[in-house]
Write a protein that holds these residues in place. Structure first.
Motif, PDB file in Angstrom:
ATOM      1  N   LYS A 169       0.841  -1.210   0.000  1.00 31.95           N
ATOM      2  CA  LYS A 169       0.000   0.000   0.000  1.00 31.95           C
ATOM      3  C   LYS A 169       0.871   1.252   0.000  1.00 31.95           C
ATOM      4  O   LYS A 169       0.624   2.201  -0.758  1.00 31.95           O
ATOM      5  N   LEU A 170       1.895   1.263   0.840  1.00 32.24           N
ATOM      6  CA  LEU A 170       2.812   2.409   0.881  1.00 32.24           C
ATOM      7  C   LEU A 170       3.557   2.562  -0.442  1.00 32.24           C
ATOM      8  O   LEU A 170       3.749   3.682  -0.928  1.00 32.24           O
ATOM      9  N   ALA A 171       3.971   1.447  -1.041  1.00 33.81           N
ATOM     10  CA  ALA A 171       4.680   1.493  -2.328  1.00 33.81           C
ATOM     11  C   ALA A 171       3.793   2.123  -3.396  1.00 33.81           C
ATOM     12  O   ALA A 171       4.261   2.927  -4.216  1.00 33.81           O
ATOM     13  N   LYS A 172       2.508   1.799  -3.390  1.00 39.05           N
ATOM     14  CA  LYS A 172       1.573   2.388  -4.357  1.00 39.05           C
ATOM     15  C   LYS A 172       1.473   3.895  -4.140  1.00 39.05           C
ATOM     16  O   LYS A 172       1.475   4.676  -5.096  1.00 39.05           O
ATOM     17  N   TRP A 226       7.154  18.074  -2.076  1.00 38.80           N
ATOM     18  CA  TRP A 226       7.575  17.117  -1.062  1.00 38.80           C
ATOM     19  C   TRP A 226       6.382  16.625  -0.254  1.00 38.80           C
ATOM     20  O   TRP A 226       5.323  17.225  -0.254  1.00 38.80           O
ATOM     21  N   GLY A 227       6.591  15.524   0.408  1.00 36.86           N
ATOM     22  CA  GLY A 227       5.566  14.938   1.250  1.00 36.86           C
ATOM     23  C   GLY A 227       6.181  13.817   2.062  1.00 36.86           C
ATOM     24  O   GLY A 227       7.376  13.558   1.959  1.00 36.86           O
ATOM     25  N   ASP A 228       5.361  13.182   2.853  1.00 37.40           N
ATOM     26  CA  ASP A 228       5.869  12.069   3.632  1.00 37.40           C
ATOM     27  C   ASP A 228       4.770  11.067   3.935  1.00 37.40           C
ATOM     28  O   ASP A 228       3.587  11.371   3.825  1.00 37.40           O
ATOM     29  N   LEU A 229       5.192   9.895   4.282  1.00 39.66           N
ATOM     30  CA  LEU A 229       4.324   8.798   4.701  1.00 39.66           C
ATOM     31  C   LEU A 229       4.945   8.217   5.960  1.00 39.66           C
ATOM     32  O   LEU A 229       6.152   8.341   6.162  1.00 39.66           O
ATOM     33  N   VAL A 230       4.145   7.553   6.772  1.00 44.37           N
ATOM     34  CA  VAL A 230       4.685   6.907   7.962  1.00 44.37           C
ATOM     35  C   VAL A 230       4.389   5.413   7.901  1.00 44.37           C
ATOM     36  O   VAL A 230       3.250   5.006   7.683  1.00 44.37           O
ATOM     37  N   ALA A 231       5.442   4.632   8.044  1.00 42.52           N
ATOM     38  CA  ALA A 231       5.331   3.175   8.095  1.00 42.52           C
ATOM     39  C   ALA A 231       5.446   2.753   9.559  1.00 42.52           C
ATOM     40  O   ALA A 231       6.175   3.376  10.329  1.00 42.52           O
ATOM     41  N   ASP A 235      11.507  -1.788   8.720  1.00 39.11           N
ATOM     42  CA  ASP A 235      11.525  -2.850   7.705  1.00 39.11           C
ATOM     43  C   ASP A 235      10.414  -2.664   6.677  1.00 39.11           C
ATOM     44  O   ASP A 235      10.630  -2.871   5.475  1.00 39.11           O
ATOM     45  N   ILE A 236       9.226  -2.265   7.128  1.00 43.05           N
ATOM     46  CA  ILE A 236       8.124  -2.029   6.196  1.00 43.05           C
ATOM     47  C   ILE A 236       8.416  -0.813   5.330  1.00 43.05           C
ATOM     48  O   ILE A 236       8.164  -0.824   4.119  1.00 43.05           O
ATOM     49  N   ALA A 237       8.980   0.233   5.906  1.00 44.65           N
ATOM     50  CA  ALA A 237       9.343   1.422   5.130  1.00 44.65           C
ATOM     51  C   ALA A 237      10.368   1.066   4.066  1.00 44.65           C
ATOM     52  O   ALA A 237      10.253   1.481   2.905  1.00 44.65           O
ATOM     53  N   GLN A 238      11.370   0.284   4.433  1.00 39.98           N
ATOM     54  CA  GLN A 238      12.400  -0.131   3.482  1.00 39.98           C
ATOM     55  C   GLN A 238      11.793  -0.987   2.372  1.00 39.98           C
ATOM     56  O   GLN A 238      12.097  -0.798   1.191  1.00 39.98           O
ATOM     57  N   ALA A 239      10.910  -1.914   2.741  1.00 45.71           N
ATOM     58  CA  ALA A 239      10.263  -2.777   1.748  1.00 45.71           C
ATOM     59  C   ALA A 239       9.417  -1.949   0.786  1.00 45.71           C
ATOM     60  O   ALA A 239       9.425  -2.196  -0.429  1.00 45.71           O
ATOM     61  N   ALA A 240       8.695  -0.963   1.301  1.00 44.29           N
ATOM     62  CA  ALA A 240       7.868  -0.102   0.453  1.00 44.29           C
ATOM     63  C   ALA A 240       8.730   0.686  -0.526  1.00 44.29           C
ATOM     64  O   ALA A 240       8.420   0.772  -1.722  1.00 44.29           O
ATOM     65  N   ALA A 241       9.825   1.254  -0.027  1.00 47.78           N
ATOM     66  CA  ALA A 241      10.732   2.010  -0.893  1.00 47.78           C
ATOM     67  C   ALA A 241      11.322   1.103  -1.967  1.00 47.78           C
ATOM     68  O   ALA A 241      11.416   1.494  -3.143  1.00 47.78           O
ATOM     69  N   ASP A 242      11.708  -0.106  -1.581  1.00 42.65           N
ATOM     70  CA  ASP A 242      12.264  -1.060  -2.546  1.00 42.65           C
ATOM     71  C   ASP A 242      11.234  -1.425  -3.609  1.00 42.65           C
ATOM     72  O   ASP A 242      11.540  -1.428  -4.804  1.00 42.65           O
TER      73      ASP A 242
END
Length: 111
Positions: free
Chosen positions: A18-21, A56-61, A65-72
């Motif tokens: 969801k974050l990756a999207k 600019w903007g931001d999201l919170v994971a 590990d979830i943040a890294q996975a989303a970025a990847d």
């Protein structure tokens, strides 16, 4: 116990997807983007996004590990720190400047 671990893993995968999207949507709207992961304590990890257009903007994971996975998953180029050339890409407008001044002065806005 194994089912709980399996469920947690699936939940983490769905959250990362969801974050990756959301990251990919930001990338499309801003002509590309780069990011930085910032640990924010128990709240998780902030994914700071800076678009090619300076937006600019931001999201919170919930976890790093979830943040890294989303970025990847999103193919986001990550920076170790938010400084130098990367920070200089951010473009702010009157709203951000008035909010920053208001926060520094103890109020909501200076204008």
């Amino acid at each position: 116990m194994a089912d709980t671990t399996k469920q947690a893993g699936k939940h983490a995968e769905r959250t990362a997807a969801k974050l990756a999207k959301q990251i990919q949507d930001f990338v499309r709207r801003h002509g590309g983007a780069e990011g930085q992961l910032a640990y924010i304590g128990q709240a998780g990890t902030r994914i700071v996004l800076v678009g090619a257009d300076g937006g600019w903007g931001d999201l919170v994971a919930p976890t790093h590990d979830i943040a890294q996975a989303a970025a990847d998953k999103a193919g986001l180029t990550l920076h170790e720190t938010f400084d130098g050339e990367f920070a200089a890409k951010v473009r702010t407008g009157p709203y951000e400047w008035s909010r920053m001044a208001g926060i520094q002065l103890g109020g909501e806005s200076n204008g």
